[in-house]
Write an enzyme that holds these catalytic residues in place. Structure first.
Site, short mmCIF file in Angstrom:
data_model
loop_
_atom_site.label_atom_id
_atom_site.label_comp_id
_atom_site.label_asym_id
_atom_site.label_seq_id
_atom_site.Cartn_x
_atom_site.Cartn_y
_atom_site.Cartn_z
CE LYS A 10 54.74 -26.11 81.09
NZ LYS A 10 55.00 -27.07 79.99
NE ARG B 299 49.38 -25.92 77.41
CZ ARG B 299 49.41 -26.81 78.41
NH1 ARG B 299 49.48 -26.41 79.65
NH2 ARG B 299 49.43 -28.10 78.14
NE ARG C 149 55.07 -36.17 81.09
CZ ARG C 149 54.74 -34.93 80.80
NH1 ARG C 149 55.51 -33.94 81.19
NH2 ARG C 149 53.67 -34.66 80.10
NE ARG D 93 50.15 -35.94 81.24
CZ ARG D 93 50.44 -34.65 81.11
NH1 ARG D 93 51.20 -34.06 82.02
NH2 ARG D 93 49.99 -33.96 80.10
NE ARG E 130 50.45 -33.13 75.79
CZ ARG E 130 51.19 -33.96 76.54
NH1 ARG E 130 51.31 -35.24 76.19
NH2 ARG E 130 51.79 -33.52 77.60
P1 AMP Z 1 49.70 -30.33 80.82
O1 AMP Z 1 49.69 -31.27 81.96
O2 AMP Z 1 50.02 -28.93 81.22
O3 AMP Z 1 50.58 -30.82 79.68
O4 AMP Z 1 48.21 -30.27 80.24
C1 AMP Z 1 47.55 -31.43 79.76
C2 AMP Z 1 46.38 -31.02 78.89
O5 AMP Z 1 45.44 -30.25 79.67
C3 AMP Z 1 46.73 -30.15 77.71
O6 AMP Z 1 47.15 -30.87 76.57
C4 AMP Z 1 45.41 -29.42 77.47
O7 AMP Z 1 44.48 -30.26 76.82
C5 AMP Z 1 44.90 -29.20 78.88
N1 AMP Z 1 45.38 -27.91 79.45
C6 AMP Z 1 46.26 -27.74 80.49
N2 AMP Z 1 46.44 -26.43 80.76
C7 AMP Z 1 45.68 -25.75 79.87
C8 AMP Z 1 45.44 -24.38 79.64
N3 AMP Z 1 46.04 -23.41 80.36
N4 AMP Z 1 44.58 -24.04 78.64
C9 AMP Z 1 43.95 -24.99 77.91
N5 AMP Z 1 44.14 -26.30 78.07
C10 AMP Z 1 44.99 -26.69 79.06
#
Ligand code: AMP
Length: 299
Positions: free
Chosen positions: A13, A88, A127, A160, A171
């Site tokens: 994404k 989410r 990654r 990360r 996740r």
């Molecule tokens: P991502 O980079 O999108 O994989 O997000 C990393 C982490 O940020 C996730 O595992 C969640 O802990 C938090 N996070 C990101 N976007 C959201 C969202 N829309 N709602 C809740 N937590 C989020």
């Protein structure tokens, strides 16, 4: 264009959102990036979000929605945006619908990047992201020529904190339980399109560009949506958008042949929930086993 990118962690994404953002000159709004920036800056919001992020759990809807409301008020989002990692879960999607209905700018496309679970795990563990320009690499599939430096700008490559095996397992479980139901949510609104995300980045990108351009072409000449306002006094309900004579996409025709023209009424909640459960089960029988494999339960 107003786009939501859907897909499991590691589905690409972020990479595809960046390409779309450059192509259409609209911002990529990544809640993950916004939250990581807040953690790095050690703001109050960052401190509140950190524990959930480290555990691979979702940050509270309240925090995320406040961040989105603020980000959407910036002038660069006036002509459209690409949401990456948001919404989410169903409550976030409903809140977003209500927010966009109020400004009469409903979502136009929910694009699901479909990738098998085994590949997701490999992508996530390998990654690496450039700290300076955000360029993404993978030590297994697309390594940087300069090892721990970015090919593009020479910046330092970062792994990360939440891309470790235990957090990845969480996740992916959270994705399946809370985020995957959004596929049906947007299918019911007839704005879902699916792209296979296993091919090379350029091929996936070409498929996505085609879908976005098709959608943009259909939007031209489409009547302005009439927006049902939320009822006053009661609890806020997501406003439903009634689109007259909207052309239905291939995905919509395939998935919901009876809902040709529009999403006039939201399906009754109970029925929708039953359908969603069945669809998640049917769609990903292998996934559960693989997620378990990725993060075996501790005794
Ligand atoms: P991502 O980079 O999108 O994989 O997000 C990393 C982490 O940020 C996730 O595992 C969640 O802990 C938090 N996070 C990101 N976007 C959201 C969202 N829309 N709602 C809740 N937590 C989020």
């Amino acid at each position: 264009m107003r786009i939501v990118l859907l897909g499991a962690p590691g589905s690409g994404k972020g990479t595809q959102a960046k390409l779309l953002s450059r192509q259409f000159n609209i911002p990529q709004i990544s809640t993950g990036d916004l939250l990581r920036a807040a953690v790095l800056a050690d703001t109050q919001l960052g401190r509140l979000a950190k524990a959930a992020m480290d555990a691979g759990q979702l940050v509270s809807d309240e925090i995320v929605l406040a961040m989105i409301r603020d980000r959407l008020s910036h002038s660069d989002a006036a002509n459209g945006f690409i949401f990456d990692g948001f919404p989410r879960n169903i409550p976030q999607a409903q809140a977003l619908d209500a927010l966009l209905a109020r400004i009469q700018k409903p979502l136009q496309l929910a694009l699901f990047i479909d990738v098998e679970l085994d590949i997701l795990i490999q992508r996530l563990t390998g990654r690496r992201t450039c700290e300076s320009c955000g360029q993404m690499f993978n030590i297994y599939t697309s390594p940087s020529r300069l090892e721990d430096r970015c090919d593009r700008c020479g910046g330092h490559l970062r792994h990360r904190a939440d891309d470790n095996e235990e957090t990845i397992g969480n996740r992916l479980r959270v994705y399946e339980a809370q985020t995957a139901p959004l596929i049906d949510y947007y299918r019911e609104q007839s704005i879902l399109r699916t792209v296979q995300g296993i091919a090379e980045i350029e091929q996936v990108s070409a498929a996505i560009m085609k879908v976005v351009k098709d959608t943009a072409a259909r939007e031209i000449g489409k009547p302005q949506p009439a927006v049902e306002q939320p009822k006053q006094g009661g609890k806020e309900q997501p406003a439903r958008v009634v689109v007259k004579a909207a052309a239905s996409s291939t995905e919509a025709r395939k998935a919901a042949p009876k809902k040709k023209a529009a999403v006039k009424k939201a399906a009754p909640k109970k029925k929708a929930a039953v359908k969603k459960k069945a669809a998640v089960k049917k769609a990903a029988p292998k996934k559960k086993a693989a997620v378990k494999k990725a993060a075996p339960k501790r005794r």
